[in-house]
Enzyme design. Structure first.
Site, short mmCIF file in Angstrom:
data_model
loop_
_atom_site.label_atom_id
_atom_site.label_comp_id
_atom_site.label_asym_id
_atom_site.label_seq_id
_atom_site.Cartn_x
_atom_site.Cartn_y
_atom_site.Cartn_z
N TRP A 48 15.04 -74.68 62.46
CA TRP A 48 16.68 -74.96 61.31
C TRP A 48 17.55 -73.89 61.87
CZ3 TRP A 48 19.42 -77.85 58.25
CH2 TRP A 48 20.66 -77.35 57.58
N MET A 49 18.73 -74.40 61.96
CA MET A 49 19.91 -73.30 62.21
C MET A 49 20.95 -73.74 61.41
SD MET A 49 21.99 -72.33 65.69
CE MET A 49 22.74 -73.72 65.74
N ASN A 50 21.72 -72.69 60.83
CA ASN A 50 23.14 -72.84 60.06
C ASN A 50 24.08 -72.12 60.56
OD1 ASN A 50 21.30 -71.89 57.82
ND2 ASN A 50 23.50 -71.52 56.81
N ASP A 51 24.98 -71.12 59.65
CA ASP A 51 25.97 -70.58 60.29
C ASP A 51 25.71 -69.67 61.49
OD1 ASP A 51 26.38 -71.35 57.65
OD2 ASP A 51 26.70 -69.34 56.77
N GLN A 67 21.90 -68.07 61.24
CA GLN A 67 20.99 -68.11 60.23
C GLN A 67 19.86 -69.24 60.75
OE1 GLN A 67 21.76 -67.45 56.31
NE2 GLN A 67 22.04 -65.86 58.08
N PHE A 107 21.04 -63.32 54.65
CA PHE A 107 22.15 -64.39 54.76
C PHE A 107 23.16 -64.11 56.00
CE2 PHE A 107 21.86 -67.23 50.51
CZ PHE A 107 20.79 -67.48 50.90
N GLU A 236 32.95 -69.37 50.86
CA GLU A 236 31.92 -68.71 51.92
C GLU A 236 32.67 -68.17 53.22
OE1 GLU A 236 27.77 -71.22 50.63
OE2 GLU A 236 29.01 -72.34 52.12
N TRP A 322 27.10 -79.43 55.17
CA TRP A 322 25.84 -79.39 53.97
C TRP A 322 25.70 -80.69 53.49
CZ3 TRP A 322 22.39 -75.92 54.04
CH2 TRP A 322 22.60 -74.86 54.57
C1 FRU Z 1 27.13 -71.19 54.45
C2 FRU Z 1 25.95 -70.30 53.68
C3 FRU Z 1 26.55 -68.92 53.46
C4 FRU Z 1 24.96 -68.21 53.41
C5 FRU Z 1 24.28 -69.00 54.31
C6 FRU Z 1 22.54 -68.96 53.82
O1 FRU Z 1 26.79 -72.23 54.98
O2 FRU Z 1 25.67 -70.81 52.65
O3 FRU Z 1 27.41 -68.83 52.19
O4 FRU Z 1 25.14 -66.71 53.69
O5 FRU Z 1 24.87 -70.26 54.33
O6 FRU Z 1 22.09 -69.48 54.69
#
Ligand code: FRU
Length: 499
Positions: A48-51, A67, A107, A236, A322
């Site tokens: 998994w990867m996000n920001d 992330q 985070f 965010e 999301w």
């Molecule tokens: C945005 C977010 C940030 C948070 C991170 C957690 O996508 O919700 O606000 O720091 O992802 O993974």
């Protein structure tokens, strides 16, 4: 026996070469060949990867932290994954940079180079790379305390290869607000006083600005939350930076990602044009502006420490939403980043807008170019870039495959529409199959540039005056583009993959 000894070197050579054959070079490994795997967008090898986080340039390398949850394809205890690039296009994966510790999960946040050694964590000869991030304490969250998000810092003295958490302590405590996160830090100098660090922090549904002489002691300066902004969800990942228009006018830009409440539902990034005086941000915008009108561009922030000789403001965003990010049909990885973009301030009749253009380095991937005429383009390669010039006020672009799966991009009146209702797989989410609409707000469409990379389509009108980033999951590659309303001088480029 003697015969065996004579043959031994040959036997060994044979054995060793068999061993070597068993360990093929990466080029021969079908590296990154899974269905839907982006070929010229950054994605982690697995999980998994996000920001995007902590993007910073140092000594010829663009760092991209992100992330990352290394144990699953869905979101979980956050780490900072790490990759570097010398050209913003090809990426080398590096080991995880920052792990959760006793203060919590790691985070989103940013990274800077402390050139003046204000923190004392580096030296004048070897300035520290300093990451400023949010600690999310899952125990505090479970106990329903309000102060479980705090800000921490970590530093590296070896170009981001190894990290030390600063005294394992937080540098900015939580005043009792549940959502208190995503510090984006910049060095601010106005020529009048000595410079200082400025942090933009997302605090529920406003942005707080803090300042610090040393990245360790922070003072609250002001907050920002105009009545008319988009408040459909939590604020965010802010970012604050100056941009200069072609006529020399400088404006300060504040990015605020919001989830949900984006123009297509779910996640998106709004921005404000205005001024920052070192303490307070004021905006001259009076309506919500969106960085990208597609469904899949979120949490984008800019690189710090880009050399003045380059001068660009460089951005990368998470290419997902999301609403469905955790259930898209990709394995063994989840999520990719957008093409890195160069931000430009463009003057329009009714004010300024921020255009996001693919970085010029992406053109290195062009391996074959064709001028295409007529209304139908056969795609012999599923990694493609097309640049189209409309000759009618309204137009349509159909991108399809042999299975009848189709994406339609249409300009009708003052809107650009992206229809992915029949684009391929969509039954993983109730909201994925949809028509997304973007208002052109008076932009006269002169060119439309489209990048197709297996499971994403990115559209740039007039080099990014309007952008749309969209995921798609066709069950076989798109092979055809049909055009209605274009000149016959359009360009097609087949692109190389980056892995
Ligand atoms: C945005 C977010 C940030 C948070 C991170 C957690 O996508 O919700 O606000 O720091 O992802 O993974």
């Amino acid at each position: 026996m003697k015969k065996f000894l004579i043959l031994l070197p040959f036997i060994l050579t044979f054995f060793v070469s068999c061993q070597q054959e068993k360990q093929p070079e990466p080029e021969n490994m079908n590296f990154y060949s899974e269905p839907f795997r982006p070929q010229f967008h950054f994605s982690p090898e697995a999980n998994w990867m996000n920001d995007p986080n902590g993007m910073v340039y140092l000594d010829g390398e663009y760092h991209l932290f992100y992330q990352y949850y290394p144990d699953s394809t869905v979101w979980g205890p956050m780490h900072w994954g790490h990759a570097v690039s010398t050209d913003l296009v090809h990426w080398d994966h590096l080991p995880i940079a920052i792990y959760p510790d006793k203060n919590g999960w790691i985070f989103s946040g940013s990274a800077v180079i402390d050139h003046n050694n204000t923190s004392g964590l580096g030296s004048d000869q070897n300035p520290a790379m300093i990451a400023i991030f949010t600690y999310h304490d899952p125990i505090g969250e479970k106990e329903e305390r309000a102060d479980f998000q705090t800000q921490g810092i970590a530093y590296s003295l070896d170009k981001g290869r190894s990290w030390t958490v600063y005294k394992e302590n937080t540098v900015l405590k939580n005043p009792g607000i549940k959502d208190f996160r995503d510090p984006k830090v910049m060095w601010y100098e106005d020529g009048k006083e000595n410079g200082k660090w400025v942090m933009s922090l997302a605090v529920l549904d406003k942005i707080d600005f803090y300042s610090s002489p040393n990245l360790i002691d922070w003072t609250f300066e002001s907050d920002f939350n105009p009545d008319w902004a988009a408040y459909g969800g939590v604020w965010e990942c802010p970012d604050l930076f100056p941009l200069t228009a072609e006529d020399g006018t400088e404006k300060w830009i504040l990015f605020v990602s919001i989830n949900p409440g984006g123009p297509q539902g779910g996640s998106a990034t709004q921005y404000f044009v205005g001024n920052f005086d070192g303490k307070t941000f004021t905006t001259e915008s009076s309506e919500t502006l969106w960085l990208d009108y597609g469904a899949d561009n979120y949490a984008g922030v800019t690189w710090s420490n880009v050399p003045e000789s380059d001068g660009r403001t460089l951005l990368i965003s998470w290419m997902s939403n999301w609403q469905y990010a955790q259930i898209v049909p990709t394995h063994p990885w989840r999520s990719a980043m957008t093409i890195p973009r160069n931000l430009e301030l463009v003057k329009k009749d009714d004010g300024y807008l921020v255009a996001s253009r693919p970085v010029k380095e992406i053109e290195k991937l062009r391996k074959e170019s064709k001028t295409v005429s007529g209304t139908s383009i056969e795609l012999e390669n599923d990694l493609a870039e097309v640049i189209l010039s409309p000759n009618q006020a309204d137009f349509k672009i159909h991108i399809s495959n042999e299975k009848g799966e189709i994406v339609t991009i249409e300009k009708a009146g003052g809107e650009l529409k992206f229809d992915r209702t029949k684009s391929g797989l969509s039954d993983f989410s109730k909201v994925f199959a949809a028509v997304h609409k973007a208002p052109l707000n008076g932009i006269a469409v002169e060119s439309i540039r489209i990048f197709i990379d297996r499971s994403s389509i990115e559209i740039f009108v007039n080099e990014g005056e309007l952008a749309m980033t969209e995921l798609v999951f066709p069950t076989s590659p798109y092979t055809k583009i049909n055009l209605e309303g274009f000149t016959d001088r359009n360009s097609l480029y087949y692109l190389s993959g980056i892995w």
